[in-house]
Design an enzyme around this catalytic site. Structure first.
Site, PDB file in Angstrom:
ATOM      1  N   SER A 159       5.727  -7.318   2.669  1.00 45.14           N
ATOM      2  CA  SER A 159       5.492  -6.143   3.506  1.00 45.14           C
ATOM      3  C   SER A 159       6.800  -5.713   4.180  1.00 45.14           C
ATOM      4  O   SER A 159       7.773  -5.428   3.496  1.00 45.14           O
ATOM      5  CB  SER A 159       4.398  -6.456   4.529  1.00 45.14           C
ATOM      6  OG  SER A 159       3.914  -5.296   5.139  1.00 45.14           O
ATOM      7  N   GLU A 253      -3.608  -0.955  -3.032  1.00 46.17           N
ATOM      8  CA  GLU A 253      -2.986  -0.677  -1.734  1.00 46.17           C
ATOM      9  C   GLU A 253      -2.170   0.613  -1.734  1.00 46.17           C
ATOM     10  O   GLU A 253      -1.671   1.053  -2.769  1.00 46.17           O
ATOM     11  CB  GLU A 253      -2.116  -1.854  -1.297  1.00 46.17           C
ATOM     12  CG  GLU A 253      -0.992  -2.249  -2.249  1.00 46.17           C
ATOM     13  CD  GLU A 253      -0.132  -3.362  -1.673  1.00 46.17           C
ATOM     14  OE1 GLU A 253       0.376  -3.189  -0.546  1.00 46.17           O
ATOM     15  OE2 GLU A 253       0.036  -4.389  -2.335  1.00 46.17           O
ATOM     16  N   HIS A 283      -3.105  -5.582  -0.044  1.00 50.23           N
ATOM     17  CA  HIS A 283      -1.776  -5.796   0.512  1.00 50.23           C
ATOM     18  C   HIS A 283      -1.543  -7.286   0.785  1.00 50.23           C
ATOM     19  O   HIS A 283      -2.328  -7.941   1.464  1.00 50.23           O
ATOM     20  CB  HIS A 283      -1.649  -4.990   1.812  1.00 50.23           C
ATOM     21  CG  HIS A 283      -0.290  -5.000   2.409  1.00 50.23           C
ATOM     22  ND1 HIS A 283       0.809  -4.449   1.791  1.00 50.23           N
ATOM     23  CD2 HIS A 283       0.161  -5.482   3.592  1.00 50.23           C
ATOM     24  CE1 HIS A 283       1.864  -4.580   2.567  1.00 50.23           C
ATOM     25  NE2 HIS A 283       1.500  -5.212   3.662  1.00 50.23           N
TER      26      HIS A 283
END
Length: 322
Positions: A159, A253, A283
């Site tokens: 991320s 995602e 995610h």
């Protein structure tokens, strides 16, 4: 079936909260405390050893921030002490810690036999970008100074930590440091302007990531300097010769188009990049590797890439010395 059930549970419970996540310092501090408290409830397996790291770097003779974080090492199987995985945790640059991402870092240590260094980098809004990049670069320099060869180092992150890992790889090239063996990105937050994810949100049913919330948080991350720092713009910054990338992203995602665009940018710059889009996954699904078969398979793929990248880089280094 497990993946769909977990995704639906997150969509109904966590996503509404994230969509309205507080964008002020007090709310984010509360979120940090809550997430870290929850992470303490997750047990660490007996097959790993975790040691805290606080190194003031007094031997450098320069005024530098301590390198703070934790070492994760395997207690079982074949262990390698000639390399390291530098893992940069996600959390939108505002929450999470080395503790919250132990499901990933411990699995990496066990699967590869390579120790994992997880630095505790500074976070926004108290410390906007490039403070996290400075801390990540300090951790990389720390590994080199302690004798870990660059050919034995793989940088990884998820991320926002994926953005940081890619940014660190670029910074290493720009500053002339020895380049790592490879870089691994899990669901990277590539585009902090959120243009691609905002467009995708109209089509994708992401279980819990909200492009709207990401836009609010991004303004805290970049701080008063805004989005003009070229180290932020992974899609447009110049990429020189660097090590290969592995990018894993969930097919469900909103960040999937960002990962695809970044893989295309790297390939266009002549950089080897392996993109894996895991159908139906959310995610950073890799963090659920204890319960999701797909996540466990993704971690095995990651370990395979890491071993191959280090073997290739080490062989190339030996040939250059010879």
């Amino acid at each position: 079936m497990r993946s769909r059930a977990i995704s639906q549970a997150l969509r109904l419970s966590l996503r509404p909260f994230i969509h309205h996540v507080p964008s002020h310092a007090r709310g984010l501090r509360t979120a940090r405390s809550t997430v870290d408290a929850a992470a303490r409830l997750v047990p660490v397996g007996r097959d790993v050893r975790i040691k805290p790291l606080v190194d003031p770097q007094v031997e450098t003779g320069r005024e530098e921030r301590p390198v703070v974080g934790e070492w994760v090492t395997s207690r079982t199987g074949e262990r390698r002490d000639d390399g390291a995985i530098l893992y940069l945790h996600g959390g939108a640059y505002v929450v999470c810690s080395p503790r919250t991402h132990r499901p990933i870092t411990t699995r990496l240590a066990v699967e590869t036999g390579i120790p994992v260094l997880v630095p505790r980098y500074r976070m926004a809004p108290e410390h906007p970008f490039p403070a996290p990049l400075e801390d990540a670069l300090a951790a990389y320099r720390w590994l080199l100074a302690r004798g870990v060869p660059a050919s034995g180092i793989v940088i990884a992150g998820d991320s926002a930590g994926g953005h940081l890992a890619a940014s660190l790889t670029g910074e290493i090239c720009r500053t002339g440091l020895p380049r790592p063996a490879g870089t691994v990105l899990f669901s990277p937050w590539v585009d902090l302007t959120c243009e691609l994810s905002t467009a995708e949100q109209r089509r994708a049913r992401d279980p819990y990531i909200s492009a709207y919330a990401a836009q609010k948080v991004a303004r805290l991350v970049v701080g008063p300097a805004g989005f003009d720092d070229p180290r932020l713009a992974l899609l447009t910054c110049p990429w020189g010769e660097t090590s290969p990338f592995l990018i894993q992203v969930g097919g469900a995602e909103v960040l999937r188009p960002e990962a695809e665009a970044f893989a295309e940018a790297l390939t266009g710059a002549g950089i080897a990049c392996e993109l894996q889009v895991w159908k139906g996954q959310m995610h950073v699904f890799q963090i659920l590797n204890r319960v999701l078969p797909e996540a466990s398979a993704a971690m095995r793929e990651t370990a395979r890439f890491i071993r191959e990248a280090i073997a290739t880089a080490s062989a190339a280094e030996s040939e250059a010395v010879a």
